[in-house]
Design a protein around this motif. Sequence first.
Motif, PDB file in Angstrom:
ATOM      1  N   UNK A   1      -7.561  68.131  15.725  1.00 14.65           N
ATOM      2  CA  UNK A   1      -8.048  66.893  16.049  1.00 14.65           C
ATOM      3  C   UNK A   1      -8.363  66.572  17.745  1.00 14.65           C
ATOM      4  N   UNK A   2      -9.601  66.429  18.026  1.00 11.12           N
ATOM      5  CA  UNK A   2      -9.784  66.053  19.461  1.00 11.12           C
ATOM      6  C   UNK A   2     -10.169  64.617  19.466  1.00 11.12           C
ATOM      7  N   UNK A   3      -9.575  63.852  20.367  1.00 11.99           N
ATOM      8  CA  UNK A   3      -9.930  62.393  20.663  1.00 11.99           C
ATOM      9  C   UNK A   3     -10.471  62.162  22.094  1.00 11.99           C
ATOM     10  N   UNK A   4     -11.535  61.782  22.312  1.00  4.81           N
ATOM     11  CA  UNK A   4     -12.112  61.679  23.745  1.00  4.81           C
ATOM     12  C   UNK A   4     -12.056  60.189  24.149  1.00  4.81           C
ATOM     13  N   UNK A   5     -11.449  59.678  25.224  1.00  9.95           N
ATOM     14  CA  UNK A   5     -11.455  58.388  25.692  1.00  9.95           C
ATOM     15  C   UNK A   5     -11.756  58.298  27.026  1.00  9.95           C
ATOM     16  N   UNK A   6     -13.258  57.775  27.338  1.00 10.11           N
ATOM     17  CA  UNK A   6     -13.882  57.529  28.489  1.00 10.11           C
ATOM     18  C   UNK A   6     -14.029  56.167  29.032  1.00 10.11           C
ATOM     19  N   UNK A   7     -14.355  56.111  30.157  1.00 12.27           N
ATOM     20  CA  UNK A   7     -14.604  54.753  30.416  1.00 12.27           C
ATOM     21  C   UNK A   7     -14.461  54.665  32.037  1.00 12.27           C
ATOM     22  N   UNK A   8     -14.837  53.557  32.611  1.00  8.97           N
ATOM     23  CA  UNK A   8     -14.763  53.153  34.116  1.00  8.97           C
ATOM     24  C   UNK A   8     -13.424  53.131  34.615  1.00  8.97           C
ATOM     25  N   UNK A   9     -13.211  53.328  35.888  1.00 13.34           N
ATOM     26  CA  UNK A   9     -11.817  52.970  36.541  1.00 13.34           C
ATOM     27  C   UNK A   9     -11.351  51.712  36.410  1.00 13.34           C
ATOM     28  N   UNK A  14      -6.335  54.998  30.431  1.00 21.00           N
ATOM     29  CA  UNK A  14      -5.189  55.864  30.325  1.00 21.00           C
ATOM     30  C   UNK A  14      -4.093  55.270  29.486  1.00 21.00           C
ATOM     31  N   UNK A  15      -3.818  54.231  29.535  1.00 21.53           N
ATOM     32  CA  UNK A  15      -2.779  53.490  28.681  1.00 21.53           C
ATOM     33  C   UNK A  15      -3.110  53.859  27.154  1.00 21.53           C
ATOM     34  N   UNK A  16      -4.228  53.409  26.968  1.00 21.70           N
ATOM     35  CA  UNK A  16      -4.730  53.623  25.345  1.00 21.70           C
ATOM     36  C   UNK A  16      -4.599  55.038  24.987  1.00 21.70           C
ATOM     37  N   UNK A  17      -5.101  56.168  25.923  1.00 22.68           N
ATOM     38  CA  UNK A  17      -5.012  57.301  25.525  1.00 22.68           C
ATOM     39  C   UNK A  17      -3.601  58.030  25.436  1.00 22.68           C
ATOM     40  N   UNK A  26      -0.023  63.925  19.519  1.00 19.82           N
ATOM     41  CA  UNK A  26      -0.958  64.902  20.207  1.00 19.82           C
ATOM     42  C   UNK A  26      -0.640  65.155  21.722  1.00 19.82           C
ATOM     43  N   UNK A  27      -1.113  66.099  22.150  1.00 20.76           N
ATOM     44  CA  UNK A  27      -1.082  66.547  23.576  1.00 20.76           C
ATOM     45  C   UNK A  27      -1.853  65.498  24.548  1.00 20.76           C
ATOM     46  N   UNK A  28      -1.573  65.342  25.490  1.00 21.56           N
ATOM     47  CA  UNK A  28      -2.461  64.359  26.354  1.00 21.56           C
ATOM     48  C   UNK A  28      -2.865  65.035  27.536  1.00 21.56           C
ATOM     49  N   UNK A  29      -4.075  64.777  28.188  1.00 21.37           N
ATOM     50  CA  UNK A  29      -4.510  65.324  29.248  1.00 21.37           C
ATOM     51  C   UNK A  29      -5.410  64.117  30.066  1.00 21.37           C
ATOM     52  N   UNK A  30      -4.927  63.610  31.061  1.00 24.46           N
ATOM     53  CA  UNK A  30      -5.496  62.717  32.055  1.00 24.46           C
ATOM     54  C   UNK A  30      -6.548  63.495  33.020  1.00 24.46           C
ATOM     55  N   UNK A 114      -8.027  63.542  25.372  1.00 21.19           N
ATOM     56  CA  UNK A 114      -8.237  63.780  26.786  1.00 21.19           C
ATOM     57  C   UNK A 114      -9.105  62.427  27.376  1.00 21.19           C
ATOM     58  N   UNK A 115      -8.642  61.774  28.641  1.00 23.59           N
ATOM     59  CA  UNK A 115      -9.069  60.683  29.073  1.00 23.59           C
ATOM     60  C   UNK A 115     -10.085  61.053  30.183  1.00 23.59           C
TER      61      UNK A 115
END
Length: 210
Positions: A1-9, A14-17, A26-30, A114-115
């Motif tokens: 399962x891959x979850x993508x979290x994008x958005x502006x600064x 980051x908090x949501x991811x 799940x593993x988390x990558x900033x 990943x965010x």
Amino acid sequence: MIVAVDGPVAAGKGTLARRLAAHFGFAYLDTGSLYRATARKVLRAGSDPHDVEAAVAAARSLTPEDLTDPALRDEAVGEASSVVAVVAEVREALLGYQRRFAAEPPENAPGAVLDGRDIGTVVCPDADVKFFVSADVEVRARRRFEELRDRGVSADYEAVLADLRRRDERDKGRAAAPLKPASDAHLLDSTNLDIEAAFRAAKDIVASRL
Ligand code: DC
């Protein structure tokens, strides 16, 4: 399962991811930390972040230790990171690491969150769930300003707002992997939504895909 979290600064991605990753194991990558570490290396070497060769060399020579430097959160590093992130070769150099993390998360985690800015569009276009988190720039500037104040960093609201606007423009306006929602992303506008409500909405969407 891959979850993508994008958005502006400073939209709260980051908090949501991080919360999604903790909730589902799940593993988390900033991914911003990769660009920040690249910028930090360039600055430490006394080079200019606009120096393309220096930025590419820094991106290609990143080590895991570079990602743990507390100075990555400094405002100067954040600003320089949006400059090095414009360079296509820098992005290319950081792509493999991000894709490997998503495909084979550390410690055999059953998924990865990943965010960043281009996870749903470029890094993991086949992600199972994509979110695009945004909020009005004034609201983001207010949150960033309060966060800095809480950390004891002296900051000026108008300067923070101008800085966010400049970074937004750079992230959206660049030719290589510009910031934009993937066509299949769930849009979460956090202007009037607290992080708890955003998390609940996102959690239910991920859970429905498991
Ligand atoms: O999310 P952040 O503020 O830590 O990101 C720092 C900079 O890195 C941001 O201005 C743009 C860049 N970035 C990017 O271009 N692509 C990503 N996936 C993550 C960050």
